[in-house]
Write an enzyme that holds these catalytic residues in place. Sequence first.
Site, short mmCIF file in Angstrom:
data_model
loop_
_atom_site.label_atom_id
_atom_site.label_comp_id
_atom_site.label_asym_id
_atom_site.label_seq_id
_atom_site.Cartn_x
_atom_site.Cartn_y
_atom_site.Cartn_z
N CYS A 72 53.77 -51.79 -6.94
CA CYS A 72 54.08 -50.36 -6.14
C CYS A 72 53.73 -50.92 -4.69
O CYS A 72 54.09 -51.64 -4.09
CB CYS A 72 52.96 -49.86 -6.43
SG CYS A 72 50.76 -50.12 -6.49
C1 RB5 Z 1 53.07 -44.71 -2.57
O1 RB5 Z 1 52.65 -43.77 -3.08
C2 RB5 Z 1 51.88 -45.93 -2.21
O2 RB5 Z 1 50.76 -45.29 -2.62
C3 RB5 Z 1 51.21 -46.71 -3.91
O3 RB5 Z 1 52.75 -47.02 -4.19
C4 RB5 Z 1 50.86 -47.63 -4.46
O4 RB5 Z 1 50.86 -48.20 -3.27
C5 RB5 Z 1 49.06 -46.87 -4.42
O5 RB5 Z 1 48.79 -47.98 -4.96
#
Ligand code: RB5
Length: 154
Positions: A72
């Site tokens: 993420c």
């Molecule tokens: C983007 O939604 C970001 O908040 C997500 O990818 C992540 O880093 C959350 O932990």
Amino acid sequence: MGIRLIVGADEAGVDYKDQVLADAKADPRINEVIDIGVNRGDAEFTRPYPYVGIAAGEMIKNGQADRAILFCGTGLGVAIAANKVEGIRAATAHDSFSVERSVLSNNCQVLTMGQRVIGVELARRLAKEWLGYSFDAGSASAAKVQVLTDFEGC
Ligand code: RB5
């Protein structure tokens, strides 16, 4: 038998996920690669990170896969989500030593990294390293991991 590997990401990690997916397909240590998305062009491209982490964790819990590499923005969200699934140990690691210890000390089935944190070549290298480690059930770490298993009752 080779590793059955899940790769997954939210939209903030999809580019690194796709790169690791390509690497895994060419890796002879990997028996099967399962891409749980997200993917560009999908209706669910903006699926929030918790769904990705939980889906990966449940697939491992249910025996459909052995391990997962998830992305993420930071790696933190998908790790937190995967760790909500009983029996799953997920760690965010962006350095070689932590990547090694996540398996050898903690028997993590899930590695997570952040596309907004490290460069793609380092992420690819760390993924490759991580896949080379196997937990030693006869090691001193086994009793410590067992404490977690006992706590969860699974
Ligand atoms: C983007 O939604 C970001 O908040 C997500 O990818 C992540 O880093 C959350 O932990």
